[in-house]
Design a protein around this motif. Structure first.
Motif, short mmCIF file in Angstrom:
data_model
loop_
_atom_site.label_atom_id
_atom_site.label_comp_id
_atom_site.label_asym_id
_atom_site.label_seq_id
_atom_site.Cartn_x
_atom_site.Cartn_y
_atom_site.Cartn_z
N MET A 1 2.07 -3.72 1.72
CA MET A 1 1.69 -2.99 0.73
C MET A 1 2.07 -1.82 0.63
N THR A 2 2.55 -1.36 -0.67
CA THR A 2 2.99 0.03 -0.65
C THR A 2 2.15 1.20 -0.51
N THR A 3 2.57 2.08 0.30
CA THR A 3 1.69 3.23 0.48
C THR A 3 2.03 4.48 -0.36
N LEU A 4 0.88 5.29 -0.46
CA LEU A 4 1.27 6.48 -1.27
C LEU A 4 2.63 7.28 -0.92
N ASP A 5 2.66 7.29 0.31
CA ASP A 5 3.90 7.90 1.00
C ASP A 5 5.22 7.29 0.27
N ASP A 6 5.18 6.10 0.41
CA ASP A 6 6.21 5.20 -0.12
C ASP A 6 6.63 5.35 -1.57
N TYR A 7 5.46 5.44 -2.26
CA TYR A 7 5.48 5.66 -3.57
C TYR A 7 6.17 6.99 -4.11
N LEU A 8 5.68 8.14 -3.26
CA LEU A 8 6.39 9.38 -3.48
C LEU A 8 7.61 9.62 -3.04
N ASP A 9 7.89 8.80 -1.92
CA ASP A 9 9.44 9.05 -1.38
C ASP A 9 10.39 8.18 -2.31
N HIS A 78 3.92 18.79 0.81
CA HIS A 78 3.06 19.53 1.93
C HIS A 78 1.57 18.82 2.06
N GLN A 79 1.09 18.43 1.15
CA GLN A 79 -0.28 17.84 1.32
C GLN A 79 -0.68 16.69 0.30
N ARG A 80 -0.16 15.48 0.58
CA ARG A 80 -0.18 14.29 0.02
C ARG A 80 -1.71 13.68 -0.40
N HIS A 81 -2.60 14.27 0.50
CA HIS A 81 -3.85 13.88 0.54
C HIS A 81 -4.52 14.66 -1.11
N ALA A 82 -3.90 15.85 -1.30
CA ALA A 82 -4.30 16.26 -2.69
C ALA A 82 -3.73 15.47 -3.75
N ILE A 83 -2.74 14.85 -3.60
CA ILE A 83 -2.39 13.72 -4.76
C ILE A 83 -3.08 12.55 -4.78
N GLU A 84 -3.69 12.14 -3.70
CA GLU A 84 -4.83 11.22 -3.79
C GLU A 84 -5.98 11.57 -4.36
N LEU A 85 -6.24 12.84 -4.04
CA LEU A 85 -7.74 13.17 -4.70
C LEU A 85 -7.33 13.45 -6.36
N LEU A 86 -6.42 13.77 -6.61
CA LEU A 86 -6.04 13.84 -7.89
C LEU A 86 -6.00 12.51 -8.71
N ILE A 87 -5.28 11.61 -8.05
CA ILE A 87 -5.21 10.26 -8.75
C ILE A 87 -6.79 9.79 -8.80
N ASN A 88 -7.58 9.93 -8.01
CA ASN A 88 -8.99 9.65 -8.16
C ASN A 88 -10.12 10.41 -8.67
N HIS A 89 -9.35 11.64 -9.20
CA HIS A 89 -10.50 12.50 -9.85
C HIS A 89 -10.89 11.87 -11.11
N PRO A 90 -12.15 11.88 -11.25
CA PRO A 90 -12.96 11.16 -12.60
C PRO A 90 -12.18 11.61 -13.93
N LYS A 91 -11.85 12.72 -14.07
CA LYS A 91 -10.91 13.26 -15.45
C LYS A 91 -9.84 12.59 -15.58
#
Length: 256
Positions: A1-9, A78-91
């Motif tokens: 399964m494609t990871t977020l790292d793969d997707y962003l790379d 530098h902080q891909r966890h922040a991208i994951e949080l944005l993807i999952n933000h309710p707004k």
């Protein structure tokens, strides 16, 4: 399964996601939303001390969109966890799913909240997209049999909503197979397949058989009902992928 790292790379998918995030964030985010992301991701200091981000947001300056791009690229590096949080933000989540459907593997939806989120202003197909995201998450956390039950429930609800929206009469307790047959017979987008109608009808008949099998798998091989003979992981993945294929085709045809 494609990871977020793969997707962003991958430059193409990276750009598609960043563009969608920038558009939606620029329209939806407040100062408090940025503060929330900062504290949640450990990037509060970066956000708080950015030269222009919060100031340009506050004053409605023209460079706010560029500042959002700058932050997103910083997070991606530098902080891909922040991208994951944005993807999952309710707004952001629902709009992102509509604009970039292939991010569903990175969307974490609380299974217990799915029904409450399926409000009238959310397209039926978006509910299934969220269910597909749930399934990806469940495959990693709760096992494949949980994913089969989750997807079956969502696809069944999707077919029922399509019937209702087109005024197609079905029994209150109609199975997913019965709903699919009703859609094939009475939905204008599915009743004629174009110049290759004969061959496509054969394909749809195969779909009907697959859906009938999914009913049985859900009832006898998942955690929907007590069973000693649960599906193995390869079989559960096959069921998940079959559901994905059926949904993608029906949604493309009916546009919902």
């Amino acid at each position: 399964m494609t990871t977020l790292d793969d997707y962003l790379d991958e430059p193409r998918t990276h750009g598609k996601l960043v563009l969608a995030l920038q558009r939606i964030i620029s329209a939806e985010f407040t100062n408090a939303d940025w503060q929330e992301i900062g504290y949640s991701s450990g990037q509060h200091e970066y956000i708080q001390h950015h030269d222009r981000l919060l100031r340009s947001l506050h004053f409605g300056d023209d460079d706010y969109g560029a500042c959002v791009f700058q932050c997103l690229e910083y997070f991606a590096r530098h902080q891909r966890h922040a991208i994951e949080l944005l993807i999952n933000h309710p707004k952001l989540r629902s709009q992102l799913i509509r604009e970039v459907p292939d991010i569903i593997g990175f969307v974490h939806v609380d299974v217990e909240r799915v029904h409450s989120e399926a409000l009238p202003d959310i397209a039926p197909g978006d509910v299934v997209l969220r269910a597909l995201a749930d399934a990806e998450h469940l495959l990693l956390t709760s096992g494949p049999v949980s994913a089969v039950d989750r997807l079956h429930t969502a696809l069944h609800g999707y077919f029922r909503m399509l019937c209702t929206s087109m005024g197609i009469s079905v029994a209150d307790d109609a199975s997913m197979t019965a709903l699919f047959k009703a859609l094939r017979a009475d939905h204008p987008a599915l009743s004629f397949m174009g110049p290759h109608d004969k061959e496509m009808v054969r394909v749809l008949n195969g779909f009907a058989n697959a859906i009938d099998a999914l009913n049985s798998l859900r009832n006898n091989g998942s955690i929907a009902h007590p069973s000693k003979n649960l599906l193995g992981e390869p079989e559960a993945l096959l069921a998940v992928n079959a559901t994905r294929t059926i949904f993608n085709y029906i949604r493309a045809k009916v546009g919902q």
